[in-house]
Design an enzyme around this catalytic site. Structure first.
Site, PDB file in Angstrom:
ATOM      1  N   GLU A 158       0.947  -1.014  -0.128  1.00 25.61           N
ATOM      2  CA  GLU A 158       0.074  -0.176   0.129  1.00 25.61           C
ATOM      3  C   GLU A 158       0.968   1.413  -0.604  1.00 25.61           C
ATOM      4  O   GLU A 158       0.774   2.176   1.308  1.00 25.61           O
ATOM      5  CB  GLU A 158      -1.150  -0.922   1.385  1.00 25.61           C
ATOM      6  CG  GLU A 158      -2.182  -1.617   0.982  1.00 25.61           C
ATOM      7  CD  GLU A 158      -2.650  -1.455   2.433  1.00 25.61           C
ATOM      8  OE1 GLU A 158      -2.552  -0.676   3.072  1.00 25.61           O
ATOM      9  OE2 GLU A 158      -3.979  -2.491   2.152  1.00 25.61           O
ATOM     10  N   GLU A 276      -5.397  -8.157  -1.025  1.00 22.63           N
ATOM     11  CA  GLU A 276      -6.470  -7.988   0.389  1.00 22.63           C
ATOM     12  C   GLU A 276      -7.588  -7.527   0.687  1.00 22.63           C
ATOM     13  O   GLU A 276      -8.030  -6.855  -0.578  1.00 22.63           O
ATOM     14  CB  GLU A 276      -5.641  -6.863   1.120  1.00 22.63           C
ATOM     15  CG  GLU A 276      -4.666  -7.285   1.833  1.00 22.63           C
ATOM     16  CD  GLU A 276      -4.100  -5.776   3.413  1.00 22.63           C
ATOM     17  OE1 GLU A 276      -4.614  -4.480   3.769  1.00 22.63           O
ATOM     18  OE2 GLU A 276      -2.598  -5.562   2.638  1.00 22.63           O
TER      19      GLU A 276
END
Length: 342
Positions: A158, A276
């Site tokens: 991320e 995710e």
């Protein structure tokens, strides 16, 4: 409709010292090996393992294998266990713990993804921390260069903050170069900036000649459902009670997001990995199961691999206190039919 394929793999201990990825097998092949996976969240990405209430146990890997998963993603906070000055040496004891975790997965026939997780410094000051991240990957890659091709490297979880689209795309080639010195064929996973946001795919620039890449994205939408009541999210208590789907628009949005991601992957000839997705425990279980099933079906429809967030903490599919799977979530993840296209 047909069942989402379970990629059962026989992977004896004797092969733990095998070669890296075979050049005659493309990234799409390895993406299929990832198949359906689960994250070990709240363990090794904590500042110290156990600080967030969970430590890895050998039995967890076996439970995941027995449940029908094909892979595990192991988030790792390398930055908290490496020196701040050149050559940025990683703590040998921490390396040994990662050795153990990797081999627990590989010895059970699971594909294993290891990443760099929670490197907050590089999100604040990318230029300052880039040499350190390159050095971390150089050490990691050298240590695991002889692990078999079921071990995958994920560059950075991320990218966000000051590490924006432009700076992240510019950082990818030198990071890959650090890995390719010792792992020329290793499959590497990389995603867009802004928290691996699929809406930033068009801003992601990858080295065209490196075909050993799988592209990842994360999807927790709608956040008002998946993160309701989450203590780490500001004002999330006002979302408590949100169901899924709250309206037909929720499902329509989900379809459009996956269609957009799939279109990008097809255009750029890159296999996609939903690294995710998950819902926090305050959401009602029926809604959690419906949302999880919808995510799995969308990923399957477009031939994407995936990894649920996560095994046994706040989003957990496994109840560590009761020592049993939350059956509604497990069923949605590994037992329900899917419109898989592979």
């Amino acid at each position: 409709m047909k069942h989402f394929a379970l990629f059962a793999v026989v992977f004896p201990l004797a092969t733990l010292l095998g070669a890296a990825a075979e050049p005659d097998k493309d990234a799409a092949y390895y993406n299929r090996l990832l198949g359906r996976g689960i994250n070990f969240g709240n363990c090794l990405e904590a500042p110290n393992e156990g600080a967030w209430g969970m430590k890895l146990e050998a039995d967890f890997f076996q439970k995941i294998k027995d449940a029908g998963f094909n892979s595990v993603r192991i988030p790792i906070n390398w930055a908290a266990h490496a020196k701040n000055d050149p050559p940025y040496e990683i703590d040998p004891k921490f390396f040994e713990r990662i050795d153990w975790a990797i081999d627990q997965g590989l010895s059970r026939g699971l594909a294993v993804v290891i990443n760099v997780h929670h490197y907050d410094g590089i999100f604040r000051e990318p230029a300052k921390h880039q040499p350190r991240l390159e050095a971390l990957w150089r050490q990691i890659a050298r240590r695991y260069k002889d692990r078999p091709d079921r071990l995958f490297f994920e560059l950075l979880n991320e990218p966000q903050g000051a590490l924006n689209d432009e700076k992240w795309s510019a950082m990818i080639p030198p990071l890959l170069a650090a890995i390719r010195e010792s792992n020329p064929e290793r499959i590497v996973i990389v995603g867009p900036a802004s928290w691996n946001n699929l809406h930033h795919f068009d801003n992601l620039t990858l080295p065209e000649r490196d075909c050993r890449l799988i592209v990842t994205f994360h999807d927790y939408s709608p956040m008002e459902f998946t993160h309701q009541g989450a203590e780490f999210m500001k004002d999330s208590k006002k979302w408590l009670g949100r169901k899924w789907p709250a309206s037909p628009k929720d499902e329509e949005t989900l379809h459009k997001e996956f269609d957009k991601a799939a279109e990008w992957g097809k255009k750029h000839h890159r296999p996609l990995y939903l690294g995710e997705f998950g819902s926090y425990h305050f959401a009602d279980m029926d809604s959690r199961a419906r949302w999880t099933q919808a995510m799995v079906q969308e990923a399957g429809k477009h031939g994407m691999s995936w990894a649920y967030w996560e095994f046994g903490a706040g989003f957990g599919a496994y109840d560590r206190e009761a020592k049993t799977w939350r059956q509604a979530l497990l069923t949605a993840l590994v037992e329900l039919p899917s419109t898989e296209k592979r």
